[in-house]
Design a protein around this motif. Structure first.
Motif, mmCIF file in Angstrom:
data_model
loop_
_atom_site.group_PDB
_atom_site.id
_atom_site.type_symbol
_atom_site.label_atom_id
_atom_site.label_comp_id
_atom_site.label_asym_id
_atom_site.label_seq_id
_atom_site.Cartn_x
_atom_site.Cartn_y
_atom_site.Cartn_z
ATOM 1 N N LYS A 78 -82.792 -73.881 -9.305
ATOM 2 C CA LYS A 78 -83.696 -74.756 -8.551
ATOM 3 C C LYS A 78 -82.935 -75.769 -7.697
ATOM 4 C CE LYS A 78 -87.208 -74.010 -12.004
ATOM 5 N NZ LYS A 78 -87.954 -74.490 -13.136
ATOM 6 N N GLU B 267 -87.395 -70.956 -2.376
ATOM 7 C CA GLU B 267 -86.686 -71.473 -3.550
ATOM 8 C C GLU B 267 -86.167 -70.323 -4.408
ATOM 9 O OE1 GLU B 267 -85.823 -74.437 -4.880
ATOM 10 O OE2 GLU B 267 -86.526 -75.564 -3.136
ATOM 11 N N LEU C 106 -85.855 -69.779 -8.186
ATOM 12 C CA LEU C 106 -86.298 -70.435 -9.413
ATOM 13 C C LEU C 106 -85.287 -70.317 -10.559
ATOM 14 C CD1 LEU C 106 -90.123 -69.674 -9.343
ATOM 15 C CD2 LEU C 106 -88.891 -71.651 -8.461
#
Length: 225
Positions: free
Chosen positions: A43, A38, A40
């Motif tokens: 997202k 991922e 961040l």
């Protein structure tokens, strides 16, 4: 692949100690899974769908059923796959393991992090003292044992991976004295056993890029003082 394991996915970032907990549990159990990296700062829709409450990693997805929060994920993995148990079978021992796992998050992780990455001196000192008190309790608890779980890693050891691997990086960058062989000999010995355990060693992120990343964060924080 474990029998009837179904579809297993882990959403995370490699530099996170919380994601590392889930990865240790999966490796320890010999479960194959898809790791979804991922970003961040941006997202993914998948992350927001699976963890709409906290919007954080790790998120563990088993047959399209998502689970959030690292230690809840570890316990779920342990209860779903019976081989290589992580938690004790005795109810009292299991309750104690849960207690110390929660203690690490409540009293050590946050305080250690804030003692390094807080600009306010008074606040830093308060957090440093709280982290040191927490480490002393853990020092008294581990005693002469190899791991908190005995001869093999268990729930508390997995919870403590932040202390064993991330804390030395953070304290070096911020010039703190937290975990050391002089101050906490039992805990320090345990930390070396943990990071050199064959399963843990295989899933820990490379130290140098992690060090550089946190050093950059620390320098930008101190520059803004």
């Amino acid at each position: 692949m474990a029998a009837n394991q179904g579809e297993v996915k882990l959403l995370g970032v490699l530099g996170s100690p919380f994601v590392c907990r889930a990865r240790i549990a999966l490796k320890f159990k010999g479960i194959e899974y898809e790791f979804v990296e991922e970003n961040l700062a941006n997202k993914s829709e998948q992350l927001l769908k699976y963890n709409p409450v906290h919007k954080k990693v790790p998120v563990f997805v088993h047959n399209e059923k998502p689970i959030a929060e690292s230690m809840i994920i570890v316990e779920y993995i342990d209860e779903t796959w019976n081989n290589n148990p992580i938690s004790p079978s005795d109810p009292h021992q299991k309750a104690l393991a849960r207690f110390w796992s929660k203690f690490i998050d409540d009293k050590v992780v946050g305080a250690a992090w804030k003692s390094a990455f807080t600009v306010d001196e008074k606040e830093r000192e308060k957090n440093l003292q709280e982290a040191l008190e927490g480490l002393q309790f853990l020092e008294d608890e581990i005693k002469e044992k190899k791991f908190f779980g005995g001869e093999e890693i268990g729930l508390v050891d997995i919870a403590g991976v932040f202390i064993a691997f991330w804390m030395p990086i953070v304290q070096e960058i911020a010039g703190l004295q937290l975990l050391s062989s002089e101050k906490f000999p039992n805990l320090y010995k345990w930390s070396q056993e943990l990071i050199n355990h064959s399963v843990v060693k295989e899933v820990l992120p490379p130290r140098e890029p992690l060090f550089a990343f946190f050093k950059g964060r620390y320098e930008s924080l101190t520059a803004s003082k």
